[in-house]
Write a protein that holds these residues in place. Structure first.
Motif: not given
Length: 299
Positions: A127-131, A218-221, A264-268, A272-273
């Protein structure tokens, strides 16, 4: 086919490759490589600022890029099989990636699998790498769209706007524009430059994530979720503008549906993050009387 030239328009290249001896060098591939290079450079800087170890980004990229290219091609071939497997088509062209045809959804999905493998080997947080990679992905996609310009592909409806894109009839055998009886390249017409719209949108989106990540913790994710939302919002609109061939579901292009669902998946994911970060801050405040400072980017 002859068309009256507009008084002002965006020209397109009449060649999509150069040859060094017998070896063709396709500009589409060079644009993809340039995008990968920019994404690696930016991600390495962001990863180091967040406490990542030197060399970790190239190690992860060595897994993510081949998986991503494979996934992007598989998605393209699966969603447009008639381009390769109908009578009269050459099935071997399914692997001719230099002619264009990478589905971003497959690239991100399978590229994520490669990144997961690379992160596990490097003992780093996926997750950190994705950010860290989020803005670089958008810049890479912007550069990759320039490859469509060289290929004279991915354009919209005919237009008389001064930024209408001149499109040539390309000859796959020569890698260049087909010539008419007068020896000049054949111009099909002038169209909305949807490749350019997407490149500009991705560039602005990458800048937006960089600015937001510097101004806010910004929080992780959250950054990767923003990448997903920004890209798919633009892609949804641009897909509605495109006039090149595509399979349809209920009258809409397949990629239009996919863009909407992935948004929609990205918004969810973003919601959640933010909720997790708010909950963690409340717990920290209740326990210690001081607000939590989550280091979202820490590997």
């Amino acid at each position: 086919m002859s068309h009256l030239a507009l008084p002002a328009y965006l020209p397109s290249p009449t060649v999509n490759a150069i040859r060094i001896g017998p070896l063709p060098i396709h500009f589409y591939a060079l644009c993809i490589l340039a995008g990968i290079g920019v994404a690696m450079w930016l991600t390495s800087r962001r990863w180091a600022r967040r406490g990542g170890k030197p060399g970790e980004v190239p190690d992860v990229v060595l897994w993510a890029v081949p998986f991503g290219i494979l996934g992007g091609r598989i998605y393209h071939v699966v969603t447009d099989p008639e381009l390769y497997f109908l009578p009269g088509k050459n099935p071997w062209n399914a692997i001719a990636i230099w002619d264009g045809g990478l589905g971003i959804w497959g690239a991100v999905a399978l590229g994520g699998v490669g990144a997961w493998i690379g992160c596990r080997r490097a003992k780093a947080s996926l997750p950190a790498f994705a950010d860290a990679v989020a803005p670089g992905l958008l810049f890479a996609q912007a550069l990759g769209r320039l490859g469509n310009w060289f290929n004279n592909e991915l354009y919209g409806d005919p237009t008389t706007l001064p930024w209408g894109l001149e499109i040539h009839q390309m000859d796959p055998a020569t890698g260049g524009a087909a010539a008419g009886p007068n020896g000049n390249p054949i111009v099909i017409g002038y169209f909305q430059p949807t490749f350019l719209y997407e490149a500009l949108w991705c560039t602005l989106g990458g800048i937006a994530i960089l600015v937001l990540s510097r101004r806010f913790r910004l929080p992780r994710g959250a950054e990767f979720s923003l990448y997903v939302m920004i890209y798919t919002a633009g892609r949804f609109v641009i897909e509605l503008m495109r006039s090149d061939y595509a399979n349809l579901i209920l009258g809409l292009r397949v990629n239009t549906w996919v863009a909407g669902l992935v948004f929609l998946g990205g918004a969810v994911g973003f919601a959640l993050a933010m909720m997790r970060a708010r909950r963690a801050a409340q717990v920290q405040l209740h326990r210690t009387g001081t607000p939590a400072l989550e280091d979202a980017g820490s590997p």
